[in-house]
Design a protein around this motif. Structure first.
Motif, PDB file in Angstrom:
ATOM      1  N   GLN A  23       0.668  -1.217   0.031  1.00 35.08           N
ATOM      2  CA  GLN A  23       0.094  -0.004   0.134  1.00 35.08           C
ATOM      3  C   GLN A  23       0.797   1.254  -0.070  1.00 35.08           C
ATOM      4  OE1 GLN A  23      -0.720  -2.915   1.713  1.00 35.08           O
ATOM      5  NE2 GLN A  23      -3.100  -3.143   1.718  1.00 35.08           N
ATOM      6  N   SER A  28      -4.643   6.343   5.622  1.00 32.07           N
ATOM      7  CA  SER A  28      -5.765   5.967   6.126  1.00 32.07           C
ATOM      8  C   SER A  28      -6.056   4.324   5.475  1.00 32.07           C
ATOM      9  CB  SER A  28      -7.041   6.666   5.621  1.00 32.07           C
ATOM     10  OG  SER A  28      -7.142   6.979   4.416  1.00 32.07           O
ATOM     11  N   LEU A  29      -6.817   3.601   5.891  1.00 30.80           N
ATOM     12  CA  LEU A  29      -7.281   2.306   5.341  1.00 30.80           C
ATOM     13  C   LEU A  29      -8.430   2.119   5.845  1.00 30.80           C
ATOM     14  CD1 LEU A  29      -5.544   0.281   3.669  1.00 30.80           C
ATOM     15  CD2 LEU A  29      -5.545  -1.015   5.870  1.00 30.80           C
ATOM     16  N   ASP A  30      -9.539   1.798   4.760  1.00 34.13           N
ATOM     17  CA  ASP A  30     -10.742   1.632   5.088  1.00 34.13           C
ATOM     18  C   ASP A  30     -11.248   0.237   5.713  1.00 34.13           C
ATOM     19  OD1 ASP A  30     -12.203  -0.375   3.273  1.00 34.13           O
ATOM     20  OD2 ASP A  30     -10.667   0.962   1.832  1.00 34.13           O
ATOM     21  N   ALA A  31     -12.370   0.220   6.351  1.00 40.16           N
ATOM     22  CA  ALA A  31     -12.862  -0.978   7.226  1.00 40.16           C
ATOM     23  C   ALA A  31     -12.763  -2.016   6.301  1.00 40.16           C
ATOM     24  CB  ALA A  31     -13.985  -0.528   7.931  1.00 40.16           C
ATOM     25  N   GLU A  32     -13.321  -2.024   5.077  1.00 38.73           N
ATOM     26  CA  GLU A  32     -13.497  -3.270   4.456  1.00 38.73           C
ATOM     27  C   GLU A  32     -12.173  -3.747   3.779  1.00 38.73           C
ATOM     28  OE1 GLU A  32     -15.841  -4.510   0.039  1.00 38.73           O
ATOM     29  OE2 GLU A  32     -15.726  -2.508   0.801  1.00 38.73           O
ATOM     30  N   THR A  33     -11.295  -2.864   3.738  1.00 43.17           N
ATOM     31  CA  THR A  33     -10.038  -3.482   3.316  1.00 43.17           C
ATOM     32  C   THR A  33      -9.405  -3.974   4.615  1.00 43.17           C
ATOM     33  OG1 THR A  33      -9.668  -1.643   1.574  1.00 43.17           O
ATOM     34  CG2 THR A  33      -7.659  -2.793   2.406  1.00 43.17           C
ATOM     35  N   GLU A  35     -10.774  -5.411   6.960  1.00 46.45           N
ATOM     36  CA  GLU A  35     -11.616  -6.813   7.250  1.00 46.45           C
ATOM     37  C   GLU A  35     -11.148  -7.948   6.425  1.00 46.45           C
ATOM     38  OE1 GLU A  35     -15.513  -4.689   8.728  1.00 46.45           O
ATOM     39  OE2 GLU A  35     -15.675  -5.791   6.858  1.00 46.45           O
ATOM     40  N   GLY A  60     -14.686   1.418  11.412  1.00 41.82           N
ATOM     41  CA  GLY A  60     -14.561   2.680  10.702  1.00 41.82           C
ATOM     42  C   GLY A  60     -13.075   2.638   9.873  1.00 41.82           C
ATOM     43  N   THR A  61     -12.906   3.515   9.234  1.00 41.05           N
ATOM     44  CA  THR A  61     -11.540   3.852   8.781  1.00 41.05           C
ATOM     45  C   THR A  61     -10.338   4.133   9.923  1.00 41.05           C
ATOM     46  OG1 THR A  61     -12.340   4.744   6.621  1.00 41.05           O
ATOM     47  CG2 THR A  61     -10.002   5.162   7.042  1.00 41.05           C
ATOM     48  N   ARG A  63      -6.920   5.715  10.786  1.00 38.30           N
ATOM     49  CA  ARG A  63      -6.126   6.731  10.321  1.00 38.30           C
ATOM     50  C   ARG A  63      -4.681   6.834  10.836  1.00 38.30           C
ATOM     51  NH1 ARG A  63      -9.402   9.191   6.894  1.00 38.30           N
ATOM     52  NH2 ARG A  63     -11.665   9.043   7.364  1.00 38.30           N
TER      53      ARG A  63
END
Length: 209
Positions: A23, A28-33, A35, A60-61, A63
């Motif tokens: 990456q 930041s890294l979102d929740a779906e990624t 998981e 959540g995200t 950060r």
């Protein structure tokens, strides 16, 4: 956390620490990624039934340099495990890492110094008191080197290593060659429980001043 009293068995454990090799220097890294990352999608309750499958839910995200994000793992047998996710800096300015700390029954939270590079290594000795200076040098150099190169030879070296408090803390200097120059920083390590009787060191880079 590096100057806090050593956490106990009821304080939770370090479930996952892994540099994000693909990456880059993300903010930041979102929740779906999150998981879908290793350690989340295949979460194992090391203090319960290791065969129980879990579904992760991240609130959540995450950060960089921000407060931890809550994570919830729901087991197929109904077991509930709560944790906290942090996006942290590593020894490499080009790479971040995800840290998952499972919150124990005491509710103890893992507090990390802000804007501080963090690396981690598993303790291979039978106990913290059995950790030698050679062990600690190898753990620290390996942890720092992994942030730059996940595979192959590790050119990082550690010296001036001190073991404090019976292995509960360490401090040492790491030298790493990069781009024709040598990076030198001191790192302070704190032992954090991973599973009962097994420990990891979280190393934080000390300010150059």
């Amino acid at each position: 956390m590096f100057t806090d009293p050593l956490p106990g068995y009821q304080d939770g454990w370090l479930s996952y620490f892994w540099p994000l090799f693909d990456q880059g220097a993300i903010q930041s890294l979102d929740a779906e990624t999150i998981e879908g990352q290793e350690g989340f999608a295949d979460f194992t309750n090391t203090r319960g039934d290791a065969s129980e499958a879990f579904t992760p839910y991240v609130a959540g995200t995450a950060r960089l340099d921000a407060e931890p994000v809550e994570a919830f793992f729901l087991g197929a047998e109904g077991t509930e495990v709560w944790g906290q996710v942090q996006l942290v800096r590593t020894a490499s300015t080009r790479r971040r890492a995800l840290l998952l700390h499972v919150v124990g029954t005491s509710g103890w939270r893992l507090r990390l110094p802000r804007r501080t590079p963090i690396v981690s290594a598993n303790v291979l000795a039978d106990s913290l008191s059995a950790v030698t200076k050679k062990d600690a040098r190898q753990l620290l150099a390996g942890a720092v080197g992994t942030a730059f190169h996940p595979d192959g030879d590790n050119p990082a070296t550690a010296d001036s290593l001190q073991i404090l408090d019976g292995g509960r803390h360490t401090v040492g200097r790491v030298t790493y060659p990069l781009g024709g120059e040598k990076l030198r920083h001191r790192w302070y390590g704190t032992a954090v429980s991973e599973i009962e009787g097994v420990w990891s060191y979280l190393f934080g880079q000390l300010p150059d001043s």
